[in-house]
Design a protein around this motif. Structure first.
Motif, PDB file in Angstrom:
ATOM      1  N   GLY A  96      32.696  69.133  14.606  1.00  0.00           N
ATOM      2  CA  GLY A  96      31.440  69.782  14.267  1.00  0.00           C
ATOM      3  C   GLY A  96      30.692  68.959  13.232  1.00  0.00           C
ATOM      4  O   GLY A  96      31.233  68.040  12.620  1.00  0.00           O
ATOM      5  N   VAL A  97      29.423  69.247  13.075  1.00  0.00           N
ATOM      6  CA  VAL A  97      28.607  68.584  12.062  1.00  0.00           C
ATOM      7  C   VAL A  97      28.289  69.604  10.989  1.00  0.00           C
ATOM      8  O   VAL A  97      27.730  70.664  11.269  1.00  0.00           O
ATOM      9  N   ARG A  98      28.628  69.262   9.773  1.00  0.00           N
ATOM     10  CA  ARG A  98      28.452  70.182   8.647  1.00  0.00           C
ATOM     11  C   ARG A  98      27.195  69.790   7.876  1.00  0.00           C
ATOM     12  O   ARG A  98      27.128  68.717   7.285  1.00  0.00           O
ATOM     13  N   ILE A  99      26.205  70.673   7.926  1.00  0.00           N
ATOM     14  CA  ILE A  99      24.927  70.427   7.267  1.00  0.00           C
ATOM     15  C   ILE A  99      24.857  71.272   6.001  1.00  0.00           C
ATOM     16  O   ILE A  99      25.124  72.473   6.026  1.00  0.00           O
ATOM     17  N   GLY A 100      24.483  70.645   4.902  1.00  0.00           N
ATOM     18  CA  GLY A 100      24.201  71.373   3.678  1.00  0.00           C
ATOM     19  C   GLY A 100      22.734  71.210   3.340  1.00  0.00           C
ATOM     20  O   GLY A 100      22.154  70.150   3.561  1.00  0.00           O
ATOM     21  N   SER A 101      22.102  72.251   2.820  1.00  0.00           N
ATOM     22  CA  SER A 101      20.672  72.149   2.548  1.00  0.00           C
ATOM     23  C   SER A 101      20.239  73.142   1.487  1.00  0.00           C
ATOM     24  O   SER A 101      20.780  74.244   1.387  1.00  0.00           O
ATOM     25  N   ILE A 102      19.271  72.721   0.688  1.00  0.00           N
ATOM     26  CA  ILE A 102      18.546  73.695  -0.111  1.00  0.00           C
ATOM     27  C   ILE A 102      17.764  74.579   0.855  1.00  0.00           C
ATOM     28  O   ILE A 102      17.614  74.235   2.035  1.00  0.00           O
ATOM     29  N   VAL A 133      25.170  70.942  -6.443  1.00  0.00           N
ATOM     30  CA  VAL A 133      26.331  71.519  -5.761  1.00  0.00           C
ATOM     31  C   VAL A 133      26.480  70.898  -4.367  1.00  0.00           C
ATOM     32  O   VAL A 133      27.595  70.549  -3.946  1.00  0.00           O
ATOM     33  N   LEU A 134      25.384  70.741  -3.664  1.00  0.00           N
ATOM     34  CA  LEU A 134      25.431  70.152  -2.328  1.00  0.00           C
ATOM     35  C   LEU A 134      25.850  68.686  -2.389  1.00  0.00           C
ATOM     36  O   LEU A 134      26.607  68.209  -1.531  1.00  0.00           O
ATOM     37  N   LEU A 135      25.366  67.950  -3.388  1.00  0.00           N
ATOM     38  CA  LEU A 135      25.738  66.551  -3.539  1.00  0.00           C
ATOM     39  C   LEU A 135      27.233  66.411  -3.801  1.00  0.00           C
ATOM     40  O   LEU A 135      27.901  65.538  -3.245  1.00  0.00           O
ATOM     41  N   GLU A 136      27.763  67.295  -4.623  1.00  0.00           N
ATOM     42  CA  GLU A 136      29.204  67.274  -4.899  1.00  0.00           C
ATOM     43  C   GLU A 136      30.011  67.538  -3.628  1.00  0.00           C
ATOM     44  O   GLU A 136      31.024  66.886  -3.363  1.00  0.00           O
ATOM     45  N   ALA A 137      29.547  68.488  -2.815  1.00  0.00           N
ATOM     46  CA  ALA A 137      30.232  68.793  -1.551  1.00  0.00           C
ATOM     47  C   ALA A 137      30.143  67.621  -0.583  1.00  0.00           C
ATOM     48  O   ALA A 137      31.091  67.335   0.162  1.00  0.00           O
ATOM     49  N   LEU A 138      29.021  66.922  -0.578  1.00  0.00           N
ATOM     50  CA  LEU A 138      28.843  65.758   0.288  1.00  0.00           C
ATOM     51  C   LEU A 138      29.828  64.656  -0.098  1.00  0.00           C
ATOM     52  O   LEU A 138      30.492  64.071   0.759  1.00  0.00           O
ATOM     53  N   ARG A 139      29.963  64.400  -1.382  1.00  0.00           N
ATOM     54  CA  ARG A 139      30.869  63.346  -1.857  1.00  0.00           C
ATOM     55  C   ARG A 139      32.333  63.719  -1.649  1.00  0.00           C
ATOM     56  O   ARG A 139      33.180  62.845  -1.483  1.00  0.00           O
ATOM     57  N   ALA A 140      32.613  65.018  -1.645  1.00  0.00           N
ATOM     58  CA  ALA A 140      33.981  65.485  -1.392  1.00  0.00           C
ATOM     59  C   ALA A 140      34.294  65.555   0.094  1.00  0.00           C
ATOM     60  O   ALA A 140      35.372  66.001   0.485  1.00  0.00           O
ATOM     61  N   GLN A 141      33.333  65.129   0.932  1.00  0.00           N
ATOM     62  CA  GLN A 141      33.458  65.127   2.391  1.00  0.00           C
ATOM     63  C   GLN A 141      33.595  66.535   2.966  1.00  0.00           C
ATOM     64  O   GLN A 141      34.164  66.725   4.043  1.00  0.00           O
ATOM     65  N   ASP A 142      33.040  67.502   2.245  1.00  0.00           N
ATOM     66  CA  ASP A 142      32.951  68.860   2.777  1.00  0.00           C
ATOM     67  C   ASP A 142      31.676  69.041   3.592  1.00  0.00           C
ATOM     68  O   ASP A 142      31.522  70.055   4.280  1.00  0.00           O
ATOM     69  N   VAL A 162      26.602  57.203  -1.807  1.00  0.00           N
ATOM     70  CA  VAL A 162      25.683  58.097  -1.103  1.00  0.00           C
ATOM     71  C   VAL A 162      24.408  57.333  -0.750  1.00  0.00           C
ATOM     72  O   VAL A 162      23.801  56.687  -1.600  1.00  0.00           O
ATOM     73  N   GLU A 163      24.015  57.403   0.506  1.00  0.00           N
ATOM     74  CA  GLU A 163      22.757  56.815   0.963  1.00  0.00           C
ATOM     75  C   GLU A 163      21.759  57.938   1.210  1.00  0.00           C
ATOM     76  O   GLU A 163      22.143  59.089   1.449  1.00  0.00           O
ATOM     77  N   SER A 164      20.482  57.597   1.164  1.00  0.00           N
ATOM     78  CA  SER A 164      19.465  58.643   1.324  1.00  0.00           C
ATOM     79  C   SER A 164      18.186  58.075   1.906  1.00  0.00           C
ATOM     80  O   SER A 164      17.954  56.867   1.890  1.00  0.00           O
ATOM     81  N   ILE A 308      11.985  65.629  -1.228  1.00  0.00           N
ATOM     82  CA  ILE A 308      12.993  66.172  -0.321  1.00  0.00           C
ATOM     83  C   ILE A 308      13.636  64.979   0.374  1.00  0.00           C
ATOM     84  O   ILE A 308      12.945  64.167   1.000  1.00  0.00           O
ATOM     85  N   VAL A 309      14.948  64.842   0.231  1.00  0.00           N
ATOM     86  CA  VAL A 309      15.643  63.684   0.791  1.00  0.00           C
ATOM     87  C   VAL A 309      16.781  64.128   1.701  1.00  0.00           C
ATOM     88  O   VAL A 309      17.343  65.213   1.543  1.00  0.00           O
ATOM     89  N   LEU A 310      17.090  63.279   2.662  1.00  0.00           N
ATOM     90  CA  LEU A 310      18.279  63.454   3.499  1.00  0.00           C
ATOM     91  C   LEU A 310      19.338  62.518   2.941  1.00  0.00           C
ATOM     92  O   LEU A 310      19.081  61.323   2.756  1.00  0.00           O
ATOM     93  N   ALA A 311      20.523  63.048   2.645  1.00  0.00           N
ATOM     94  CA  ALA A 311      21.592  62.251   2.042  1.00  0.00           C
ATOM     95  C   ALA A 311      22.851  62.309   2.899  1.00  0.00           C
ATOM     96  O   ALA A 311      23.130  63.328   3.538  1.00  0.00           O
ATOM     97  N   TRP A 312      23.600  61.213   2.895  1.00  0.00           N
ATOM     98  CA  TRP A 312      24.841  61.136   3.663  1.00  0.00           C
ATOM     99  C   TRP A 312      25.724  60.054   3.036  1.00  0.00           C
ATOM    100  O   TRP A 312      25.257  59.261   2.202  1.00  0.00           O
ATOM    101  N   THR A 313      26.968  60.026   3.413  1.00  0.00           N
ATOM    102  CA  THR A 313      27.873  58.960   2.988  1.00  0.00           C
ATOM    103  C   THR A 313      28.149  58.050   4.169  1.00  0.00           C
ATOM    104  O   THR A 313      27.984  58.446   5.328  1.00  0.00           O
TER     105      THR A 313
END
Length: 332
Positions: A96-102, A133-142, A162-164, A308-313
């Motif tokens: 699955g693809v896990r999306i986090g967003s404000i 909080v979302l950035l922390e989850a992204l870096r933790a690969q959640d 993290v790239e954006s 507003i940015v899109l961020a990923w690892t």
């Protein structure tokens, strides 16, 4: 002789279409570009590969030999690419693809773009008011990808892992009733006759964001500054530790003047009701839809701006699609 895969595709296109012009159309490039590539390939081969005639081109004996091998190599290479793409889709579909967003109107566009690129992947969406909080989850690969709000003058740079990509510029807005003095254009430091679409003191990038909001139907008027709010009561929703409050107070502090009186509303409907009655100024980010009786005016102060940015690892399952996702979100 050194040939690249692109060179082989050019040779195949010329043979299939029977002309350099036809190959250019098939490859979506200019005719001169195809001609230059063919000349370079023929120099590397040391012999003509196509015979030019009035009706187009035809492969020479050497050209036919090269084309026979090129077709085999291209078929194998395309099969390899398809296998890798299928493996990527399979991994995404399995996990699955896990999306986090404000909470932001761009989220449906990002989710829709992911579904278009990975139709078999299950989507899991998580929202949070805090980009930290979302950035922390992204870096933790959640999370695989996240939509964040970044404050260029206030936030530290993103971590190296993290790239954006910027989706859209934004700024804080002040919502006032149509009978309020700020709705009538009485704004300190705003020249008479300033354009509604390009308010004075705002960069072209932020003005572009305002124009995008206006095109979406949100009634944004001329800009106002923190100095215009000094005598006002400003109402916000959310907790007293919310990112919105942090941003507004930081902008007020950067301005260096009097911080306006702050009030809190339990939800947006209460805040807009107070603004409509001219009992308070509603401080918010650009709303997704217009509110009858309320005009939203962007704050022109530098510290009021955000992105507003899109961020990923790099290890994310959607990293290879990130640029396409960002472009789809920009065009939404």
């Amino acid at each position: 002789m050194n040939l690249e895969i692109h060179d082989l595709r050019i040779l195949r296109a010329i043979a299939e279409t029977g002309s350099i012009a036809g190959a250019a159309r098939q490859l979506g490039t200019g005719q001169s570009n195809v001609s230059r590539h063919l000349q370079r390939i023929e120099r590397a081969a040391g012999t003509p590969l196509f015979r030019r005639h009035h009706g187009g081109t035809a492969p020479t004996t050497a050209g036919r030999i090269l084309l026979c091998g090129a077709q085999t190599l291209l078929s194998q290479f395309d099969s390899l690419l398809s296998a890798v793409a299928a493996h990527t889709r399979g991994e995404a579909a399995a996990d699955g693809v896990r999306i986090g967003s404000i909470r932001h109107p761009v989220l449906p566009a990002v989710a829709g773009a992911i579904h278009s690129l990975l139709p078999d992947a299950a989507l899991r969406v998580r929202t949070d008011d805090s980009s930290a909080v979302l950035l922390e989850a992204l870096r933790a690969q959640d999370l695989d990808v996240a939509v964040l709000r970044r404050l260029p003058l206030l936030d530290p740079p993103l971590p190296d892992d993290v790239e954006s990509a910027v989706i859209a510029p934004e700024c804080l807005c002040a919502g006032v009733g149509t009978g309020h003095r700020l709705a009538a254009g009485t704004s300190a430091g705003t020249p008479a006759g300033a354009s509604v679409g390009m308010p004075a003191g705002v960069s072209p990038e932020v003005s572009a964001g305002m124009s995008a909001e206006m095109s979406a139907g949100v009634p944004l008027g001329m800009s106002v500054g923190m100095s215009d709010l000094a005598s006002e009561t400003c109402v916000m929703t959310g907790s007293r530790t919310s990112p919105l409050r942090r941003h507004f107070l930081a902008a007020a502090t950067a301005y260096g003047g009097t911080v306006p009186e702050l009030a809190w509303a339990p939800d947006e409907s209460v805040a807009t009701a107070l603004a409509c009655a001219s009992a308070a100024v509603h401080i918010t980010y650009p709303p997704p839809a217009p509110t009858p009786g309320v005009v939203y005016r962007p704050l022109r102060d530098e510290a009021a701006r955000s992105q507003i940015v899109l961020a990923w690892t790099c290890s994310s399952s959607v990293a290879r699609h990130a640029s396409s996702l960002a472009e789809a979100a920009r065009n939404a």
